[in-house]
Design a protein around this motif. Structure first.
Motif, mmCIF file in Angstrom:
data_model
loop_
_atom_site.group_PDB
_atom_site.id
_atom_site.type_symbol
_atom_site.label_atom_id
_atom_site.label_comp_id
_atom_site.label_asym_id
_atom_site.label_seq_id
_atom_site.Cartn_x
_atom_site.Cartn_y
_atom_site.Cartn_z
ATOM 1 N N THR A 114 -2.405 14.344 -3.268
ATOM 2 C CA THR A 114 -2.382 13.280 -4.183
ATOM 3 C C THR A 114 -1.311 12.846 -4.832
ATOM 4 N N GLN A 223 -0.544 1.015 -7.226
ATOM 5 C CA GLN A 223 -1.867 1.354 -7.742
ATOM 6 C C GLN A 223 -2.072 1.465 -9.372
ATOM 7 N N ILE A 228 -4.829 -3.049 -5.384
ATOM 8 C CA ILE A 228 -5.887 -2.536 -4.583
ATOM 9 C C ILE A 228 -5.171 -2.149 -3.171
ATOM 10 N N HIS A 230 -5.728 -0.209 0.565
ATOM 11 C CA HIS A 230 -6.488 -0.026 1.558
ATOM 12 C C HIS A 230 -5.762 0.578 2.700
ATOM 13 N N THR A 232 -7.033 4.063 0.431
ATOM 14 C CA THR A 232 -6.407 4.611 -0.947
ATOM 15 C C THR A 232 -5.323 5.279 -0.938
ATOM 16 N N SER A 248 -8.206 -9.175 -3.115
ATOM 17 C CA SER A 248 -8.417 -8.183 -2.062
ATOM 18 C C SER A 248 -9.467 -8.744 -0.890
#
Length: 266
Positions: A114, A223, A228, A230, A232, A248
């Motif tokens: 992360t 972010q 957005i 894709h 994430t 999006s």
């Protein structure tokens, strides 16, 4: 074992390194260019010098942290410690040819991958993009936000080749964007392309192969600006689509139709 990190302190160290790297890149004179994996994959003395300095500073400031760099690979950290990712000159081909569009990219990721912190510096324009997870995106300390556009038409879409090559689905995607009068630019620095979405300058961006050293910091910044992404958090070499919120669905439809990514973004 280290499980937490002071992100404010980490950002202070990272922005200091970004300022030093920007000055070093701007002041660099012509140096020998050496080939790595292919003629389109090159390195200069500046790439190596910047990464060495970054590793030295991070090693002293955060001795338990891991480091993954573009030029010198992986230095393992403690099991529960975060890992820094650094691309000393993202856009080496531009830099080596005297084109002022490259960047310094530095980020910090948790053990599970992360992103926690991101810094992308543009040496030529005096711009430094920053983000701490959950704290919004900033440009030179001022908050920035993704564009409020509701269509791709008439706006900018940034992308990058995979080194010297088009990636699968890229040509189909570009043709569809052209039909919508969306202007595409291939600029030569993944990190800088992605943060332009964060700044609201580009409405969307896409890359065919996501690499953490140059993509992770910019992805977090985008972010945190409201863009957005894709997926994430893409895995290594996975395609990435990044858009302003209001575009999006439109971009996702083109992305899926072009067959770039089997995952439906919407």
């Amino acid at each position: 074992m280290e499980t937490e990190v002071d992100l404010d302190r980490a950002l202070e160290v990272a922005t200091g390194l970004a300022a030093w790297a920007s000055e070093t890149i701007r002041g660099a004179r012509t140096t020998a260019v050496r080939q790595k994996a292919s003629p389109a994959d090159i390195v200069t003395d500046t790439d190596e010098a910047v990464e060495r300095h970054v590793r030295e500073v991070l090693g002293e400031a955060f001795p338990t942290h891991g480091i993954v760099g573009e030029e010198y690979g992986t230095t393992e950290g403690a099991r529960s410690a975060p890992t820094w990712v650094v691309d000393p000159v993202d856009g080496t081909s531009n830099f080596a040819h005297g084109i002022g569009w490259c960047s310094f990219s530095l980020g910090l990721a948790a053990p599970d991958g992360t992103p926690l912190l991101g810094v992308v510096a543009d040496p030529w324009r005096g711009e430094t993009f920053t983000a701490i997870r959950g704290g919004g995106a900033h440009l030179n300390g001022v908050p920035v936000h993704a564009a409020d556009h509701t269509t791709l038409t008439g706006h900018l879409f940034l992308t990058e080749w995979a080194a010297h090559a088009h990636w699968p689905g890229m040509d189909t995607l570009l043709a569809a964007l052209s039909a919508r009068h969306c202007t595409v630019r291939v600029m030569g620095s993944t990190a800088l392309s992605l943060v332009q979405v964060a700044a609201g300058r580009a409405t969307a961006a896409a890359i065919g192969e996501f690499h953490h050293v140059d993509g992770l910091p910019a992805l977090l910044i985008a972010q945190e600006s409201g863009a957005i992404a894709h997926p994430t958090l893409p895995t290594y070499d996975e395609p990435l689509l990044l858009t302003a919120p209001g575009t999006s669905k439109e971009a996702a439809t083109l992305w899926q139709t072009a067959g770039v990514n089997p995952h439906h973004p919407g």
